[in-house]
Design an enzyme around this catalytic site. Structure first.
Site, PDB file in Angstrom:
ATOM      1  N   HIS A  72     -10.827   9.402 -15.978  1.00 22.60           N
ATOM      2  CA  HIS A  72     -10.764   8.143 -16.737  1.00 22.60           C
ATOM      3  C   HIS A  72     -12.161   7.539 -16.839  1.00 22.60           C
ATOM      4  O   HIS A  72     -12.880   7.483 -15.844  1.00 22.60           O
ATOM      5  CB  HIS A  72      -9.853   7.136 -16.031  1.00 22.60           C
ATOM      6  CG  HIS A  72      -8.402   7.483 -16.127  1.00 22.60           C
ATOM      7  ND1 HIS A  72      -7.403   6.600 -15.800  1.00 22.60           N
ATOM      8  CD2 HIS A  72      -7.775   8.612 -16.520  1.00 22.60           C
ATOM      9  CE1 HIS A  72      -6.227   7.165 -15.980  1.00 22.60           C
ATOM     10  NE2 HIS A  72      -6.422   8.403 -16.412  1.00 22.60           N
ATOM     11  N   TYR A 200      -4.731  -3.408 -15.175  1.00 21.01           N
ATOM     12  CA  TYR A 200      -4.590  -4.451 -14.148  1.00 21.01           C
ATOM     13  C   TYR A 200      -4.274  -5.755 -14.880  1.00 21.01           C
ATOM     14  O   TYR A 200      -5.064  -6.202 -15.717  1.00 21.01           O
ATOM     15  CB  TYR A 200      -5.899  -4.638 -13.377  1.00 21.01           C
ATOM     16  CG  TYR A 200      -6.256  -3.509 -12.437  1.00 21.01           C
ATOM     17  CD1 TYR A 200      -6.838  -2.334 -12.901  1.00 21.01           C
ATOM     18  CD2 TYR A 200      -6.037  -3.631 -11.067  1.00 21.01           C
ATOM     19  CE1 TYR A 200      -7.185  -1.307 -12.026  1.00 21.01           C
ATOM     20  CE2 TYR A 200      -6.380  -2.608 -10.178  1.00 21.01           C
ATOM     21  CZ  TYR A 200      -6.949  -1.450 -10.668  1.00 21.01           C
ATOM     22  OH  TYR A 200      -7.287  -0.438  -9.801  1.00 21.01           O
ATOM     23  N   PRO A 292      -5.290  -2.827  -1.737  1.00 15.66           N
ATOM     24  CA  PRO A 292      -5.401  -1.696  -2.672  1.00 15.66           C
ATOM     25  C   PRO A 292      -5.935  -2.045  -4.070  1.00 15.66           C
ATOM     26  O   PRO A 292      -6.143  -1.139  -4.871  1.00 15.66           O
ATOM     27  CB  PRO A 292      -3.964  -1.169  -2.755  1.00 15.66           C
ATOM     28  CG  PRO A 292      -3.101  -2.294  -2.325  1.00 15.66           C
ATOM     29  CD  PRO A 292      -3.895  -3.123  -1.375  1.00 15.66           C
ATOM     30  N   LYS A 296      -9.793   1.570  -3.060  1.00 13.06           N
ATOM     31  CA  LYS A 296     -10.939   2.011  -2.258  1.00 13.06           C
ATOM     32  C   LYS A 296     -10.617   2.686  -0.926  1.00 13.06           C
ATOM     33  O   LYS A 296     -11.502   3.304  -0.322  1.00 13.06           O
ATOM     34  CB  LYS A 296     -11.835   0.790  -1.942  1.00 13.06           C
ATOM     35  CG  LYS A 296     -12.576   0.267  -3.137  1.00 13.06           C
ATOM     36  CD  LYS A 296     -13.624   1.249  -3.574  1.00 13.06           C
ATOM     37  CE  LYS A 296     -14.215   0.925  -4.913  1.00 13.06           C
ATOM     38  NZ  LYS A 296     -14.531   2.078  -5.719  1.00 13.06           N
ATOM     39  N   TYR A 384     -16.348  -0.033  -8.910  1.00 16.36           N
ATOM     40  CA  TYR A 384     -15.095   0.718  -9.090  1.00 16.36           C
ATOM     41  C   TYR A 384     -15.344   2.227  -9.080  1.00 16.36           C
ATOM     42  O   TYR A 384     -14.603   2.983  -8.438  1.00 16.36           O
ATOM     43  CB  TYR A 384     -14.397   0.292 -10.393  1.00 16.36           C
ATOM     44  CG  TYR A 384     -12.921   0.617 -10.388  1.00 16.36           C
ATOM     45  CD1 TYR A 384     -11.969  -0.378 -10.164  1.00 16.36           C
ATOM     46  CD2 TYR A 384     -12.463   1.915 -10.589  1.00 16.36           C
ATOM     47  CE1 TYR A 384     -10.609  -0.083 -10.136  1.00 16.36           C
ATOM     48  CE2 TYR A 384     -11.117   2.223 -10.570  1.00 16.36           C
ATOM     49  CZ  TYR A 384     -10.199   1.217 -10.344  1.00 16.36           C
ATOM     50  OH  TYR A 384      -8.852   1.518 -10.313  1.00 16.36           O
TER      51      TYR A 384
HETATM   52  P1  RFL Z   1      -4.266   7.930   7.145  1.00 14.82           P
HETATM   53  O1  RFL Z   1      -4.093   8.531   5.801  1.00 14.82           O
HETATM   54  O2  RFL Z   1      -3.368   6.815   7.537  1.00 14.82           O
HETATM   55  O3  RFL Z   1      -4.124   9.117   8.198  1.00 14.82           O
HETATM   56  C1  RFL Z   1      -3.988   8.890   9.572  1.00 14.82           C
HETATM   57  C2  RFL Z   1      -3.207  10.050  10.164  1.00 14.82           C
HETATM   58  O4  RFL Z   1      -3.182   9.939  11.580  1.00 14.82           O
HETATM   59  C3  RFL Z   1      -1.892  10.265  12.033  1.00 14.82           C
HETATM   60  N1  RFL Z   1      -1.741   9.674  13.384  1.00 14.82           N
HETATM   61  C4  RFL Z   1      -1.768  10.382  14.533  1.00 14.82           C
HETATM   62  N2  RFL Z   1      -1.865  11.696  14.770  1.00 14.82           N
HETATM   63  C5  RFL Z   1      -1.857  12.117  16.054  1.00 14.82           C
HETATM   64  N3  RFL Z   1      -1.722  11.263  17.114  1.00 14.82           N
HETATM   65  C6  RFL Z   1      -1.605   9.930  16.906  1.00 14.82           C
HETATM   66  N4  RFL Z   1      -1.482   9.106  17.961  1.00 14.82           N
HETATM   67  C7  RFL Z   1      -1.639   9.441  15.583  1.00 14.82           C
HETATM   68  N5  RFL Z   1      -1.541   8.204  15.025  1.00 14.82           N
HETATM   69  C8  RFL Z   1      -1.629   8.361  13.688  1.00 14.82           C
HETATM   70  C9  RFL Z   1      -0.975   9.716  10.964  1.00 14.82           C
HETATM   71  O5  RFL Z   1       0.304  10.344  10.969  1.00 14.82           O
HETATM   72  C10 RFL Z   1      -1.765  10.055   9.704  1.00 14.82           C
HETATM   73  O6  RFL Z   1      -1.420  11.309   9.164  1.00 14.82           O
HETATM   74  O7  RFL Z   1      -5.765   7.414   7.380  1.00 14.82           O
HETATM   75  P2  RFL Z   1      -7.170   7.910   6.730  1.00 14.82           P
HETATM   76  O8  RFL Z   1      -7.345   9.389   6.869  1.00 14.82           O
HETATM   77  O9  RFL Z   1      -8.169   6.987   7.283  1.00 14.82           O
HETATM   78  O10 RFL Z   1      -7.015   7.666   5.160  1.00 14.82           O
HETATM   79  C11 RFL Z   1      -6.914   6.375   4.644  1.00 14.82           C
HETATM   80  C12 RFL Z   1      -6.077   6.388   3.364  1.00 14.82           C
HETATM   81  O11 RFL Z   1      -4.862   7.072   3.601  1.00 14.82           O
HETATM   82  C13 RFL Z   1      -5.807   4.969   2.853  1.00 14.82           C
HETATM   83  O12 RFL Z   1      -6.957   4.177   2.976  1.00 14.82           O
HETATM   84  C14 RFL Z   1      -5.375   4.968   1.374  1.00 14.82           C
HETATM   85  O13 RFL Z   1      -4.121   5.568   1.195  1.00 14.82           O
HETATM   86  C15 RFL Z   1      -5.332   3.540   0.844  1.00 14.82           C
HETATM   87  N6  RFL Z   1      -4.857   3.448  -0.541  1.00 14.82           N
HETATM   88  C16 RFL Z   1      -5.684   3.768  -1.613  1.00 14.82           C
HETATM   89  N7  RFL Z   1      -6.931   4.231  -1.399  1.00 14.82           N
HETATM   90  C17 RFL Z   1      -7.707   4.609  -2.441  1.00 14.82           C
HETATM   91  O14 RFL Z   1      -8.856   5.044  -2.226  1.00 14.82           O
HETATM   92  N8  RFL Z   1      -7.285   4.539  -3.750  1.00 14.82           N
HETATM   93  C18 RFL Z   1      -6.046   4.084  -4.056  1.00 14.82           C
HETATM   94  O15 RFL Z   1      -5.673   4.106  -5.219  1.00 14.82           O
HETATM   95  C19 RFL Z   1      -5.201   3.645  -2.968  1.00 14.82           C
HETATM   96  N9  RFL Z   1      -3.974   3.194  -3.211  1.00 14.82           N
HETATM   97  C20 RFL Z   1      -3.537   3.068  -0.804  1.00 14.82           C
HETATM   98  C21 RFL Z   1      -3.127   2.937  -2.166  1.00 14.82           C
HETATM   99  C22 RFL Z   1      -2.638   2.839   0.231  1.00 14.82           C
HETATM  100  C23 RFL Z   1      -1.352   2.465  -0.058  1.00 14.82           C
HETATM  101  N10 RFL Z   1      -0.486   2.295   1.066  1.00 14.82           N
HETATM  102  C24 RFL Z   1       0.842   2.741   1.113  1.00 14.82           C
HETATM  103  C25 RFL Z   1      -1.020   1.868   2.345  1.00 14.82           C
HETATM  104  C26 RFL Z   1      -1.857   2.547  -2.468  1.00 14.82           C
HETATM  105  C27 RFL Z   1      -0.966   2.295  -1.424  1.00 14.82           C
HETATM  106  C28 RFL Z   1       0.406   1.844  -1.820  1.00 14.82           C
HETATM  107  C1  PHB Z   2      -2.436   4.106  -7.558  1.00 19.27           C
HETATM  108  O1  PHB Z   2      -2.428   4.868  -8.557  1.00 19.27           O
HETATM  109  O2  PHB Z   2      -1.644   4.263  -6.610  1.00 19.27           O
HETATM  110  C2  PHB Z   2      -3.382   2.977  -7.510  1.00 19.27           C
HETATM  111  C3  PHB Z   2      -4.310   2.831  -8.536  1.00 19.27           C
HETATM  112  C4  PHB Z   2      -5.210   1.771  -8.487  1.00 19.27           C
HETATM  113  C5  PHB Z   2      -5.159   0.877  -7.436  1.00 19.27           C
HETATM  114  C6  PHB Z   2      -4.248   1.038  -6.408  1.00 19.27           C
HETATM  115  C7  PHB Z   2      -3.351   2.094  -6.446  1.00 19.27           C
HETATM  116  O3  PHB Z   2      -6.023  -0.169  -7.426  1.00 19.27           O
END
Ligand code: RFL
Ligand code: PHB
Length: 394
Positions: A72, A200, A292, A296, A384
């Site tokens: 994009h 957005y 979110p 990031k 971004y």
């Molecule tokens: P994670 O992905 O949470 O992974 C941590 C892992 O550690 C495991 N764990 C353990 N394993 C062994 N022993 C233990 N005691 C443990 N405790 C925990 C867990 O099971 C897990 O597998 O952390 P990490 O690697 O730092 O990654 C971070 C990202 O996952 C997170 O920041 C993003 O998902 C946030 N996020 C977004 N980030 C973006 O860059 N772009 C996006 O568009 C975006 N959208 C989002 C998001 C997060 C969302 N949610 C649900 C929180 C949208 C949503 C809805």
């Molecule tokens: C997503 O596609 O899950 C998404 C995209 C942009 C955001 C957050 C989540 O700012």
């Protein structure tokens, strides 16, 4: 069991770190409390900064991303019933973002580690970390037994609810936090995305976001109360609310379709410092959470991985410790800039409870400014697509 770097957590941070270290000849073991199936299905982020996508490609795990990722060159900001495009390519000298689901990144990294004979233990829960100043150890439970992993360093990639952050003594650990008075209700729907780019929207009834996962799957979000009961949101109610918030004066229509999944995500900004204690390093969500709105979280986790990979490489190749010594400060500089951007996007695009007419007009003026001033639009665009890195990761 012994390894050079003991990694707790197989999220994007832990897996990417293990992969990049392997490419540099550094051994690691990853411990993950969940099953492989679980982490490969967990629906989360979807937007990769240019630097994150490039790193996947350069490090040999980007083939599927190059085939299936959606590139994009801008996003739309919508308010007052009209859309305004922020043209990333024009404002940042040709940069883009890639829409590619986080669980696809996970699958690609797990496959690469498996192909290289890497050690990932699934359903292996780390219960405690020890001797962080001398000879670090991780105790973990696996297959009904308690085992010990001895290592030179521990990488705490265990997310927000992990154990590593709390192993830092309370007199050392500082927490900075904002909890927002709203949450996101997110859905995955089997319907062609109603726009080629993310939208957005700021609306009197609250924020909404149109995103996607593929040409057939839409990902949409609605601002809701933090204590909202998902059971009260029928599919019909969700689509009606999304349509109301995203409506334009020229009759743009959001197509609906079967909802495959729904969930509520609380919104917070959180930073723990320092991100290092002795020979243990915190990466990603274990150290920081962003709301979110700026997309990031995953990207910031990968940025920490770059810094730690380079620092460990300097240590193992040249015996240099300055990268490791400065790990926390180096990461936190970027973390705070990304926190600022995520907080700003969140504040600009959400309706706050009890928002009065003054605040509402400030919101509209801010949106008007960002969509009419090239300087302000450039500030949004460069954040971004991802702030530049000072140094390569290796
Ligand atoms: P994670 O992905 O949470 O992974 C941590 C892992 O550690 C495991 N764990 C353990 N394993 C062994 N022993 C233990 N005691 C443990 N405790 C925990 C867990 O099971 C897990 O597998 O952390 P990490 O690697 O730092 O990654 C971070 C990202 O996952 C997170 O920041 C993003 O998902 C946030 N996020 C977004 N980030 C973006 O860059 N772009 C996006 O568009 C975006 N959208 C989002 C998001 C997060 C969302 N949610 C649900 C929180 C949208 C949503 C809805
Ligand atoms: C997503 O596609 O899950 C998404 C995209 C942009 C955001 C957050 C989540 O700012």
């Amino acid at each position: 069991m012994r390894t050079q770097v003991g990694i707790i957590g197989a999220g994007p941070a832990g897996l990417m770190l293990s992969h990049l270290l392997h490419l540099q000849g550094i051994e690691s073991v990853v411990l993950e409390s969940r099953s492989q199936e679980y982490i490969e299905q967990r629906v989360r982020a979807g937007v990769l900064e240019k630097g994150t996508a490039d790193l996947m490609i350069e490090s040999g795990v980007g083939a599927r991303l190059q085939r299936e990722g959606l590139i994009h060159h801008g996003i739309e900001l919508r308010f007052g019933g009209a859309g305004h495009r922020i043209d990333f390519a024009d404002l940042t000298g040709g940069k883009s973002i890639t829409v590619y689901a986080q669980h696809e990144v996970i699958k690609d990294l797990v496959a690469a580690r498996a192909a290289a004979g890497g050690k990932i233990f699934f359903e292996a829960e780390a219960v405690s970390v020890h001797d962080l100043d001398t000879q670090p150890k991780i105790r973990f439970q696996h297959g009904g037994a308690t085992e010990t992993l001895d290592c030179d360093f521990i990488a705490g990639c265990d997310g927000f609810h992990g154990i590593c952050r709390n192993a830092i003594p309370p007199e050392v650990l500082r927490i900075h936090e904002r909890v927002y008075p709203f949450a996101w209700l997110g859905i995955l729907a089997k319907v062609k995305p109603a726009s080629d780019e993310l939208i957005y929207t700021y609306h009197d009834r609250g924020f909404s976001l149109l995103s996607m996962r593929s040409p057939e799957i839409s990902r949409l979000y609605l601002q809701c109360d933090p204590d909202e009961n998902i059971a009260e949101w029928s599919d019909d109610r969700i689509w009606t609310e999304l349509r109301t918030r995203m409506a334009t004066r020229d009759g743009w229509m959001l197509a609906d379709g079967p909802i495959l999944q729904k969930g509520i995500t609380p919104m917070r900004s959180f930073v723990a410092e320092p991100m290092r204690h002795g020979k243990m390093f915190l990466l990603g969500d274990a150290a920081h959470i962003v709301p979110p709105t700026g997309a990031k979280g995953l990207n910031l986790a990968v940025a920490d991985v770059r810094v730690l990979t380079r620092s460990l490489l300097d240590f193992y190749r040249h015996g240099a410790t300055s990268g490791l010594d400065h790990y926390s400060d180096t990461c936190l500089r970027r973390v705070w800039k990304v926190q600022r951007f995520s907080w700003w996007m969140t504040s600009m695009l959400h309706r706050f409870p009890n928002e009065d007419s003054f605040q509402h007009h400030l919101h509209l003026a801010e949106l008007d400014y960002v969509t009419s001033s090239r300087a302000q639009a450039t500030a949004l665009a460069e954040n971004y697509v991802g702030l530049p890195f000072d140094e390569p990761y290796s």
